[in-house]
Structure formats: structure tokens, C-alpha cells
Design an enzyme around this catalytic site. Structure first.
Site, PDB file in Angstrom:
ATOM      1  N   ASP A 112       0.493  -1.323  -0.120  1.00 34.06           N
ATOM      2  CA  ASP A 112      -0.041   0.444   0.385  1.00 34.06           C
ATOM      3  C   ASP A 112       0.861   1.057  -0.053  1.00 34.06           C
ATOM      4  OD1 ASP A 112       0.688  -0.034   3.007  1.00 34.06           O
ATOM      5  OD2 ASP A 112      -0.714   0.191   3.701  1.00 34.06           O
ATOM      6  N   SER A 113       2.280   0.803   0.264  1.00 36.42           N
ATOM      7  CA  SER A 113       3.329   2.059  -0.005  1.00 36.42           C
ATOM      8  C   SER A 113       2.699   2.764  -1.522  1.00 36.42           C
ATOM      9  CB  SER A 113       4.654   1.976  -0.057  1.00 36.42           C
ATOM     10  OG  SER A 113       4.674   0.605  -0.765  1.00 36.42           O
ATOM     11  N   GLU A 158      -0.682  -5.308   8.792  1.00 34.78           N
ATOM     12  CA  GLU A 158      -0.410  -4.902  10.116  1.00 34.78           C
ATOM     13  C   GLU A 158      -1.047  -5.325  10.947  1.00 34.78           C
ATOM     14  OE1 GLU A 158      -0.044  -0.422   8.912  1.00 34.78           O
ATOM     15  OE2 GLU A 158       1.345  -1.504   6.781  1.00 34.78           O
ATOM     16  N   ASP A 200      -0.855  -6.170  -0.491  1.00 34.85           N
ATOM     17  CA  ASP A 200      -1.578  -5.260   1.250  1.00 34.85           C
ATOM     18  C   ASP A 200      -2.433  -5.128   1.474  1.00 34.85           C
ATOM     19  OD1 ASP A 200       0.159  -4.913   2.909  1.00 34.85           O
ATOM     20  OD2 ASP A 200       1.329  -3.179   2.391  1.00 34.85           O
ATOM     21  N   GLU A 250       9.505  -4.255   9.782  1.00 38.65           N
ATOM     22  CA  GLU A 250       9.598  -2.740   9.587  1.00 38.65           C
ATOM     23  C   GLU A 250      10.080  -2.154  10.232  1.00 38.65           C
ATOM     24  OE1 GLU A 250       7.156  -1.398   7.060  1.00 38.65           O
ATOM     25  OE2 GLU A 250       8.140   1.089   6.469  1.00 38.65           O
ATOM     26  N   LYS A 310      -1.326  -9.410   2.796  1.00 38.11           N
ATOM     27  CA  LYS A 310      -0.338  -8.391   4.154  1.00 38.11           C
ATOM     28  C   LYS A 310      -1.762  -7.766   4.267  1.00 38.11           C
ATOM     29  CE  LYS A 310       3.184  -5.804   3.936  1.00 38.11           C
ATOM     30  NZ  LYS A 310       3.266  -5.443   4.132  1.00 38.11           N
TER      31      LYS A 310
END
Ligand code: KIV
Length: 270
Positions: free
Chosen positions: A50-51, A121, A89, A188, A119
Site C-alpha cells: 500500500d506504499s 499490519e 497489502d 519494519e 499482507k
């Protein structure tokens, strides 16, 4: 001959999980078909991170990234690749509310993109959801340490674990996602000895980004390592300088057009 036997087989989730403590796992982000095709020749898995909200769409952080955008870029990356496992993501707001909501959105991502895993978080707080998803056929890569979707709560993008007293919570997060069924975990932005300790203590591969060379694998944002972003985090080694190359090419083109030096149809040189 079946379609499956004609094609190169993609790396599978169990193959990535089996690399714990073995040959280091190579991964990069990619958001489009053409760069993904290049990365595919070298990486074990490709993350449609999602960056992309910041890198491709100029957002200030990742919280504004919508699900449909992830799906659109996920489709492009799956189309452009044959070999690497593709992980997409789950964007902010699509999985935190409940395991049911997470399943609905993860299934949508997998069905519409054809990716092999998602993925999300979060550590201990997401363990129940990770178990719910994996038990229902959704492979999950977890992401702990600096979790950019929580940057508002964390007060920015800050390296985690500088205070040794916080290590216990970070280790508990990594253990919780591993025990819940995640097949790998991104660590991270955390101090090097903490990432090394977690790698040593959990049974699934750790994928470092701004963490430790001792992780089971590494990931970088492709545009960062190619020198395409005006700003890159301190920990990123820049392997190419595409930004200046593009600048020079575009400036040369602009000059040729303005001075009428632009080649005619009969002068095309390749
Ligand atoms: O969104 C992303 O690119 C990521 C990587 C930084 C791991 O989550």
C-alpha cells in the site's frame, strides 16, 4: 496438455515458509506490470504494497489507500509475472474491524487479482483475524514493528525498539502472528538486535526492511532502491539512479522538440 504444465510454476506459500533459516528470501515491491516482469526474474515474492499510495499517487501516508486501488495494481502485477508469489497489502480500514470483514475483503482481493496471499499490519491485536483467515484458505503475511498504517498513533515513522523495555511487546507480537498461522512476517523499522532476536525466536521467516541483515529475507520498495523517489528512508541502499536518468532523457526530448531537432519518420534510429 493442461495450462498448469505449460507454465512456469509460481513460488508457493509453503515454499516461502520452508525457507526459515535457509537461503535468504528476496523480495521487492512492485505496482505495475512492466516493472513486475523484471522483478519476477529475481525475486521469490513480490509485494503490491500500500506504499503505492505514497510512491505512485503522491499521498502523504498510506491511510487513504482504497481497496479498489490495491486490486487494480494487484491485477497488473499478477498479469506481468509468472514465477514469484504475489502478495497484496490489505489497506487501512479493510480488516481491523472484525475477522468477518477481513475475510470478505481478503477474498475479494484474492479473487479479483489472482494473488497468492495478502499482507496485513499488526501483531497480537490481529492474531485472531490471522487465524480466522488462514483457517479459511487465505494465506497471510503479517507485518509488525513500524506499521505505517498506524503512523498517526505512533506519532510518525519511528524506528521501533530503541528502548529495550519495549522489546518484550515486539517479540510477543511476532510470536502471536506466527502462532496464529501467518506464513511469514515483515519486520519494519526496528533496531537491528531486536529483529535478529525475533528471527531467532519464531518459527516463520522474517522479512526485514530497515531491520536486520540476519532476517530470513529482505524487502525494499522498488522505487526507493532505484533512486526514483525524491526522498528515501535512511536505511535504503540505492542500487540505481533512475530519477536522474529519466530527468536527462526527458530534458533531451524537450530540447529536441523545442529546437526542431526531433527526428522525422525517415530518421528513426534504434
Ligand atoms: O507497503 C509496503 O510497501 C510495505 C513494505 C514497506 C513492506 O508494506
Amino acid at each position: 496438455m493442461s495450462k498448469q504444465t505449460e507454465q512456469v510454476r509460481r513460488t508457493t506459500v509453503p515454499q516461502i515458509a520452508a525457507r526459515k533459516g535457509g537461503e535468504p528470501i528476496v523480495s521487492l515491491t512492485s505496482y505495475h506490470a512492466h516493472t513486475a516482469a523484471i522483478v519476477d526474474r529475481h525475486a521469490d515474492f513480490i509485494l503490491v504494497g500500500d506504499s503505492l499510495g505514497m510512491v505512485m499517487h503522491g499521498m502523504e501516508n498510506t491511510t487513504g489507500v482504497p481497496l479498489d486501488l490495491m486490486i487494480m495494481h494487484g491485477k497488473a502485477v499478477v498479469r506481468g509475472t509468472q514465477k514469484a508469489l504475489i502478495v497484496v497489502d490489505m489497506p487501512f480500514g479493510t480488516y481491523e474491524e472484525s475477522p468477518n470483514v477481513a475475510f470478505r475483503n481478503a477474498a475479494k482481493i484474492m479473487k479479483e487479482t489472482g494473488c497468492g496471499a495478502v499482507k496485513l499490519e499488526g501483531g497480537t491485536r490481529m492474531a485472531e483475524t490471522i487465524r480466522f483467515l488462514t483457517e479459511r484458505g487465505v494465506p497471510v503475511m503479517a507485518h509488525t514493528g513500524l506499521t505505517p498504517q498506524s503512523s498517526h498513533v505512533m506519532g510518525g515513522f519511528k524506528t521501533q525498539g530503541r528502548d529495550e523495555e519495549t522489546w518484550g511487546a515486539h517479540i510477543a507480537d511476532a510470536r502471536a502472528v506466527a502462532e496464529a498461522g501467518a506464513f511469514a512476517v515483515v519486520l519494519e523499522g526496528m533496531v537491528e538486535p531486536l529483529a535478529a532476536k525475533i528471527t531467532d525466536q519464531i518459527a516463520i521467516p522474517t522479512i526485514g526492511i530497515g531491520a536486520s541483515p540476519d532476517c530470513d529475507g529482505q524487502i525494499l520498495v522498488l522505487e526507493d532502491m532505484l533512486g526514483l523517489n525524491p526522498w528515501t528512508p535512511k536505511f535504503v541502499k540505492v542500487y540505481g539512479q533512475l530519477g536522474p536518468m529519466i530527468e536527462e532523457a526527458v530534458a533531451t526530448y524537450a530540447k529536441e522538440v523545442r529546437t526542431r531537432a526531433f527526428p522525422g519518420e525517415d530518421q528513426v534510429y534504434r
